[in-house]
Write a protein that holds these residues in place. Structure first.
Motif, PDB file in Angstrom:
ATOM      1  N   ILE A  38      -3.265   8.635   4.096  1.00 47.14           N
ATOM      2  CA  ILE A  38      -2.701   9.983   4.145  1.00 47.14           C
ATOM      3  C   ILE A  38      -2.137  10.245   5.534  1.00 47.14           C
ATOM      4  CG2 ILE A  38      -3.195  12.446   3.976  1.00 47.14           C
ATOM      5  CD1 ILE A  38      -3.305  11.123   1.288  1.00 47.14           C
ATOM      6  N   SER A  39      -0.901  10.682   5.575  1.00 42.97           N
ATOM      7  CA  SER A  39      -0.244  10.974   6.843  1.00 42.97           C
ATOM      8  C   SER A  39      -0.442  12.431   7.239  1.00 42.97           C
ATOM      9  CB  SER A  39       1.252  10.680   6.729  1.00 42.97           C
ATOM     10  OG  SER A  39       1.910  10.954   7.945  1.00 42.97           O
ATOM     11  N   GLY A  40      -0.478  12.654   8.556  1.00 37.93           N
ATOM     12  CA  GLY A  40      -0.553  14.015   9.078  1.00 37.93           C
ATOM     13  C   GLY A  40      -1.965  14.521   9.271  1.00 37.93           C
ATOM     14  N   GLU A  41      -2.955  13.624   9.238  1.00 33.59           N
ATOM     15  CA  GLU A  41      -4.353  14.029   9.406  1.00 33.59           C
ATOM     16  C   GLU A  41      -4.959  13.335  10.613  1.00 33.59           C
ATOM     17  OE1 GLU A  41      -5.956  16.363   7.552  1.00 33.59           O
ATOM     18  OE2 GLU A  41      -4.054  16.676   6.511  1.00 33.59           O
ATOM     19  N   SER A  42      -5.642  14.122  11.462  1.00 32.57           N
ATOM     20  CA  SER A  42      -6.347  13.561  12.615  1.00 32.57           C
ATOM     21  C   SER A  42      -7.838  13.424  12.364  1.00 32.57           C
ATOM     22  CB  SER A  42      -6.138  14.451  13.851  1.00 32.57           C
ATOM     23  OG  SER A  42      -4.801  14.433  14.268  1.00 32.57           O
TER      24      SER A  42
ATOM     25  N   TYR B 135       0.836  -1.201   0.000  1.00 28.48           N
ATOM     26  CA  TYR B 135       0.000   0.000   0.000  1.00 28.48           C
ATOM     27  C   TYR B 135       0.870   1.251   0.000  1.00 28.48           C
ATOM     28  CZ  TYR B 135       0.530   0.399   5.168  1.00 28.48           C
ATOM     29  OH  TYR B 135       1.005   0.542   6.451  1.00 28.48           O
ATOM     30  N   VAL B 136       0.267   2.347  -0.432  1.00 25.28           N
ATOM     31  CA  VAL B 136       0.972   3.622  -0.563  1.00 25.28           C
ATOM     32  C   VAL B 136       0.523   4.542   0.563  1.00 25.28           C
ATOM     33  CG1 VAL B 136       1.361   5.648  -2.014  1.00 25.28           C
ATOM     34  CG2 VAL B 136       1.246   3.371  -3.050  1.00 25.28           C
ATOM     35  N   ASN B 137       1.483   5.025   1.314  1.00 23.57           N
ATOM     36  CA  ASN B 137       1.271   5.862   2.496  1.00 23.57           C
ATOM     37  C   ASN B 137       1.878   7.232   2.206  1.00 23.57           C
ATOM     38  OD1 ASN B 137       2.063   5.309   6.040  1.00 23.57           O
ATOM     39  ND2 ASN B 137       1.503   7.182   5.019  1.00 23.57           N
ATOM     40  N   SER B 138       1.055   8.257   2.109  1.00 23.24           N
ATOM     41  CA  SER B 138       1.577   9.579   1.749  1.00 23.24           C
ATOM     42  C   SER B 138       2.499  10.129   2.820  1.00 23.24           C
ATOM     43  CB  SER B 138       0.429  10.570   1.530  1.00 23.24           C
ATOM     44  OG  SER B 138       0.057  11.189   2.752  1.00 23.24           O
ATOM     45  N   ASP B 139       3.269  11.147   2.463  1.00 22.36           N
ATOM     46  CA  ASP B 139       4.079  11.864   3.438  1.00 22.36           C
ATOM     47  C   ASP B 139       3.172  12.782   4.257  1.00 22.36           C
ATOM     48  OD1 ASP B 139       6.387  12.608   4.778  1.00 22.36           O
ATOM     49  OD2 ASP B 139       7.536  12.820   2.936  1.00 22.36           O
ATOM     50  N   THR B 140       3.689  13.263   5.380  1.00 23.41           N
ATOM     51  CA  THR B 140       2.884  13.985   6.362  1.00 23.41           C
ATOM     52  C   THR B 140       2.477  15.376   5.879  1.00 23.41           C
ATOM     53  OG1 THR B 140       3.974  12.806   8.149  1.00 23.41           O
ATOM     54  CG2 THR B 140       2.825  14.828   8.741  1.00 23.41           C
ATOM     55  N   GLY B 141       1.165  15.631   5.869  1.00 24.16           N
ATOM     56  CA  GLY B 141       0.666  16.964   5.575  1.00 24.16           C
ATOM     57  C   GLY B 141       0.265  17.204   4.140  1.00 24.16           C
ATOM     58  N   VAL B 142       0.287  16.154   3.302  1.00 22.56           N
ATOM     59  CA  VAL B 142       0.017  16.364   1.880  1.00 22.56           C
ATOM     60  C   VAL B 142      -1.445  16.716   1.605  1.00 22.56           C
ATOM     61  CG1 VAL B 142      -0.504  13.955   1.293  1.00 22.56           C
ATOM     62  CG2 VAL B 142       0.579  15.430  -0.405  1.00 22.56           C
ATOM     63  N   LEU B 143      -2.337  16.433   2.558  1.00 23.32           N
ATOM     64  CA  LEU B 143      -3.748  16.766   2.347  1.00 23.32           C
ATOM     65  C   LEU B 143      -4.045  18.222   2.683  1.00 23.32           C
ATOM     66  CD1 LEU B 143      -6.256  15.029   1.476  1.00 23.32           C
ATOM     67  CD2 LEU B 143      -6.926  15.040   3.876  1.00 23.32           C
ATOM     68  N   SER B 144      -3.123  18.879   3.386  1.00 29.01           N
ATOM     69  CA  SER B 144      -3.417  20.233   3.853  1.00 29.01           C
ATOM     70  C   SER B 144      -2.296  21.199   3.526  1.00 29.01           C
ATOM     71  CB  SER B 144      -3.706  20.215   5.361  1.00 29.01           C
ATOM     72  OG  SER B 144      -2.684  19.518   6.058  1.00 29.01           O
ATOM     73  N   ALA B 145      -1.268  21.243   4.356  1.00 27.35           N
ATOM     74  CA  ALA B 145      -0.252  22.293   4.224  1.00 27.35           C
ATOM     75  C   ALA B 145       0.597  22.161   2.973  1.00 27.35           C
ATOM     76  CB  ALA B 145       0.652  22.284   5.462  1.00 27.35           C
ATOM     77  N   MET B 146       0.789  20.940   2.495  1.00 29.20           N
ATOM     78  CA  MET B 146       1.700  20.726   1.360  1.00 29.20           C
ATOM     79  C   MET B 146       1.005  20.000   0.219  1.00 29.20           C
ATOM     80  SD  MET B 146       4.929  19.897   3.819  1.00 29.20           S
ATOM     81  CE  MET B 146       3.840  19.508   5.177  1.00 29.20           C
ATOM     82  N   ALA B 147      -0.187  20.442  -0.102  1.00 29.69           N
ATOM     83  CA  ALA B 147      -0.973  19.842  -1.193  1.00 29.69           C
ATOM     84  C   ALA B 147      -0.581  20.471  -2.519  1.00 29.69           C
ATOM     85  CB  ALA B 147      -2.466  20.011  -0.921  1.00 29.69           C
ATOM     86  N   TRP B 148       0.698  20.338  -2.868  1.00 32.96           N
ATOM     87  CA  TRP B 148       1.207  21.013  -4.058  1.00 32.96           C
ATOM     88  C   TRP B 148       0.501  20.502  -5.319  1.00 32.96           C
ATOM     89  CZ3 TRP B 148       2.838  24.474  -1.252  1.00 32.96           C
ATOM     90  CH2 TRP B 148       3.777  24.313  -0.236  1.00 32.96           C
ATOM     91  N   GLY B 149       0.002  21.452  -6.105  1.00 31.25           N
ATOM     92  CA  GLY B 149      -0.727  21.125  -7.327  1.00 31.25           C
ATOM     93  C   GLY B 149      -2.196  20.851  -7.102  1.00 31.25           C
ATOM     94  N   ALA B 150      -2.602  20.712  -5.850  1.00 31.08           N
ATOM     95  CA  ALA B 150      -4.002  20.450  -5.523  1.00 31.08           C
ATOM     96  C   ALA B 150      -4.573  21.569  -4.655  1.00 31.08           C
ATOM     97  CB  ALA B 150      -4.128  19.109  -4.798  1.00 31.08           C
ATOM     98  N   GLU B 151      -3.922  22.720  -4.673  1.00 29.15           N
ATOM     99  CA  GLU B 151      -4.322  23.822  -3.794  1.00 29.15           C
ATOM    100  C   GLU B 151      -5.759  24.278  -4.034  1.00 29.15           C
ATOM    101  OE1 GLU B 151       0.194  24.460  -4.404  1.00 29.15           O
ATOM    102  OE2 GLU B 151      -1.536  23.778  -5.585  1.00 29.15           O
ATOM    103  N   ASP B 152      -6.250  24.171  -5.258  1.00 33.11           N
ATOM    104  CA  ASP B 152      -7.594  24.660  -5.572  1.00 33.11           C
ATOM    105  C   ASP B 152      -8.688  23.640  -5.272  1.00 33.11           C
ATOM    106  OD1 ASP B 152      -6.491  27.040  -6.430  1.00 33.11           O
ATOM    107  OD2 ASP B 152      -6.391  26.422  -8.534  1.00 33.11           O
ATOM    108  N   MET B 153      -8.318  22.463  -4.842  1.00 34.96           N
ATOM    109  CA  MET B 153      -9.300  21.432  -4.513  1.00 34.96           C
ATOM    110  C   MET B 153      -9.729  21.547  -3.061  1.00 34.96           C
ATOM    111  SD  MET B 153      -7.647  18.025  -6.266  1.00 34.96           S
ATOM    112  CE  MET B 153      -7.175  17.975  -7.990  1.00 34.96           C
ATOM    113  N   THR B 154     -10.944  21.110  -2.759  1.00 36.18           N
ATOM    114  CA  THR B 154     -11.370  20.980  -1.370  1.00 36.18           C
ATOM    115  C   THR B 154     -10.687  19.754  -0.770  1.00 36.18           C
ATOM    116  OG1 THR B 154     -13.253  19.548  -1.900  1.00 36.18           O
ATOM    117  CG2 THR B 154     -13.626  21.946  -1.956  1.00 36.18           C
ATOM    118  N   LYS B 155     -10.708  19.644   0.550  1.00 37.75           N
ATOM    119  CA  LYS B 155     -10.088  18.476   1.179  1.00 37.75           C
ATOM    120  C   LYS B 155     -10.749  17.163   0.751  1.00 37.75           C
ATOM    121  CE  LYS B 155      -7.465  19.807   5.263  1.00 37.75           C
ATOM    122  NZ  LYS B 155      -7.241  19.506   6.680  1.00 37.75           N
TER     123      LYS B 155
END
Length: 688
Positions: free
Chosen positions: A389-393, A354-374
């Motif tokens: 997704i890592s870094g999300e509570s 399985y693929v486990n994202s790096d921490t914060g990619v859904l919020s602070a570091m969503a590079w290229g996806a900034e215009d998308m909602t969460k």
């Protein structure tokens, strides 16, 4: 059939065909997911079919959760202080929620631990969380992941000074410098034993990245710059931590950061916007340098792989870049990038975990996806092939993505099956508990410390030995007065000192500096020491330069020269050189620092990689023979890493140091060359 070990604290058990099973569903009837005779995939599919959308959403997040021992005065805890129930602001603008709430209401089952705790404290904490999980509707256990705890992250004199609670080897660069696979195997076996004893069943490690940009701050966590060497090390680590097949004695690994974080744009890191692009300025560099270690890792079947934050940039890259056909299809962070996750990682590399994202990619570091909602980002990641997704509570974005059908149920369930296969294979559904009483005795033993010290010795690389000054045997030092000094950054602010103390680092540089000299005097009674360097015949200097930050960009390009700006008082070194006939230097390299300012001032020079100071002194004094070889090439000049007005570096960011000269213009060389004509290229190192 041999009975599996079953341990319960809340739920009952079921007897079927003379065998015992956990009644996790709580109805007295054996469900397929409770039946350890079935395959992990069969059990996972059955469990997923029984889950609510809320329970499914909770499985898609992993985040740090503080231990009870980290609670400050007045903050709430439970289970006799073991479980932290604090809610409030966390580090870097995050929010921390009570542990029991996360496990029972938000159904989170993947936890990251950051503390530097005693093994029995980890064991108590993990057991308490597993008991909470066992009491939930489906009895799904949790799994605790940690970054590696078995490497030194600073310059300590020896294991007695090390604040790390686990057996401490040199940094990964130091392991690579040893060129000794037996030492690396011992490192893995020790780490596996110590993680298991502490209840930490998952390692957020190791880095398969090929270090190609000298200014990349995270170079210290790699195994260097040679893809062949990295491709030998990483699969062996996977096999020794996980076993040939994942079972109830394994530690599962997350290999990172696909497709390689070394291809930085002049060192800037995607933890911040300035470094959000992966750049491949050299045609073919992706396949030649950055993918080999991940292909090798995939063949060893790590349970998970972590993509980097970065965006592949077509505009900043040169093509062709096989195995990619044409240019990059979508300029979006790798965790959202179907071309890289599904087509390249799963397809070309053959990864089946399985693929486990790096921490914060859904919020602070969503590079290229900034215009998308969460919720849109959550769906985008799942559809790309990222499973967690890592870094999300808060699992709410995933829950909304599921309920609003932004992602097909088939995609959701496929990701969940991948995640659950790990938990079933590790035996956590049968016995998630660890022996708290024996944890400390299994970790950081005198025997493991002795083995780790051999790794420290073999991580020392001798670069210069003018007039055979080394080794400093009693015959060579007879009648000489010796001065020793550690030079490092010593002007920390009170806030920085507090942060260092919390992270386990020495909080008082002045004491560290004094302790180094005191330890050398104690360990080398054969030398006559002086307190005043002007009275010395021989000076031994240990330099520990520092540069950059993990999370913030520097105002300009990362400084690699060794001088005041990188924490070293160069004027003091010059004064010592002027006063003392012979000078020996040992430099700690967590980055490929430029030696231009200091190498000419030394009669003899060695380097280490978060290597114990005692090991360096043992090599310099002749108690041990140097065998280490450079795991990275050291740049030779500012010109070799200069960046022009268009942001183009004189040496390509995506090519290892040993090959950079092939691509540089006007005959410019890359590697440092000393007066004896030695080039400090990958693989260089002197011996007696």
């Amino acid at each position: 059939m041999q009975q599996k070990t079953i341990k319960t604290r809340v739920k009952g058990t079921i007897q079927v065909d003379g065998l015992e099973f956990k009644d996790l569903f709580g109805d007295g009837q054996l469900k397929p997911y409770e039946d350890w005779r079935l395959s992990p995939e069969e059990r996972a599919k059955d469990l997923v079919s029984r889950m609510t959308d809320e329970e499914k959403a909770g499985m898609f997040i992993i985040n740090s959760q503080p231990m009870g021992i980290s609670a400050k005065d007045g903050q709430p805890t439970s289970r006799c202080g073991v479980i932290n129930e604090y809610e409030g602001p966390g580090p870097r603008h995050s929010t921390i929620y009570p542990t029991t709430y996360q496990l029972t209401t938000r159904h989170q089952r993947h936890i990251i631990v950051r503390e530097n705790a005693e093994p029995h404290e980890f064991a108590q904490w993990v057991n308490a969380m597993q008991e909470i999980c066992e009491g939930t509707r489906l009895g799904i256990p949790c799994i605790v992941a940690s970054n590696s705890k078995n490497e030194s992250a600073d310059v300590r004199y020896n294991a007695a000074e090390e604040t790390n609670k686990f057996t401490t080897y040199p940094g990964t660069l130091g392991l690579a410098a040893s060129r000794n696979m037996d030492i690396i195997r011992d490192f893995a076996r020790t780490g596996r034993q110590e993680f298991f004893a502490s209840g930490l069943r998952k390692g957020y490690m190791y880095m398969a990245d090929c270090a190609t940009d000298p200014r990349w701050f995270r170079t210290f966590g790699t195994f260097g710059e040679n893809p062949d060497q990295i491709s030998e090390i990483i699969p062996e680590l996977v096999r020794l931590y996980q076993g040939e097949e994942l079972d109830d004695s394994s530690i599962s690994l997350t290999i990172k950061h696909f497709p390689g974080g070394g291809a930085r744009e002049n060192g800037f890191d995607p933890h911040y916007a300035e470094g959000k692009f992966n750049v491949y300025a050299t045609p073919g560099s992706l396949e030649k340098y950055h993918l080999p270690a991940f292909k090798a890792a995939a063949k060893a079947h790590p349970t998970s792989i972590m993509p980097y934050y970065a965006i592949p940039s077509s505009a900043k890259s040169s093509f062709p870049q096989p195995p990619v056909e044409g240019q990059f299809e979508e300029e979006i962070a790798f965790a959202y990038n179907k071309q890289f996750i599904t087509d390249l990682l799963r397809g070309v590399c053959g990864f089946d975990g399985y693929v486990n994202s790096d921490t914060g990619v859904l919020s602070a570091m969503a590079w290229g996806a900034e215009d998308m909602t969460k919720p849109q980002r959550a769906a985008k990641a799942l559809n790309a092939g990222t499973d967690m997704i890592s870094g999300e509570s808060d699992p709410a974005p995933f829950l909304e993505a599921i309920k609003e059908k932004l992602v097909d149920q088939e995609v959701v369930d496929r990701a969940l099956v991948r995640l659950f296969k790990e938990l079933f294979a590790l035996g956590l559904f049968e016995n998630p508990y660890v022996d708290e009483e024996t944890a400390d005795a299994a970790v950081n033993t005198p025997e493991s410390q002795a083995r780790a010290y051999q790794a420290h010795l073999q991580s020392v690389v001798v670069l210069k030995n003018q007039n055979d000054l080394l080794p400093l045997t009693p015959e060579k030092t007879a009648g000489k007065k010796v001065y020793v000094e550690l030079l490092c950054k010593d002007d920390y602010t009170p806030e920085q000192l507090t942060a260092m103390a919390l992270s386990g680092s020495a909080a008082d540089p002045a004491k560290t500096i004094a302790a180094f000299a005191e330890n050398v005097r104690k360990d080398h009674p054969e030398w006559e020491f002086v307190e005043d360097y002007t009275q010395a015949d021989l000076a031994i200097l240990l330099l520990n330069p520092t540069s950059g930050s993990y999370f913030e960009a520097t105002p300009s390009y990362l400084e690699l020269n060794i001088f005041e700006e990188t924490g070293i008082r160069l004027e003091r070194i010059k004064a010592i050189r002027a006063a003392v006939p012979q000078v020996v230097m040992h430099v700690n390299l967590n980055l490929p620092f430029l030696l231009t300012n200091v190498e000419p001032l030394a009669d003899a020079l060695s380097v280490g990689f978060c290597t114990f100071g005692q090991a360096a002194m043992d090599v310099l004094s002749g108690r041990a023979t140097p065998v280490g070889k450079l795991p990275i090439t050291l740049p030779g000049s500012d010109a070799a890493i200069a960046v022009d007005e268009n942001g183009i570096c004189a040496s390509p960011n995506d090519v290892p140091g040993y090959d950079k000269a092939k691509y540089m213009k006007d005959g410019l060389s890359y590697a440092y060359k000393d007066a004896a004509g030695n080039e400090y290229l990958y693989g260089f190192g002197l011996t007696w």
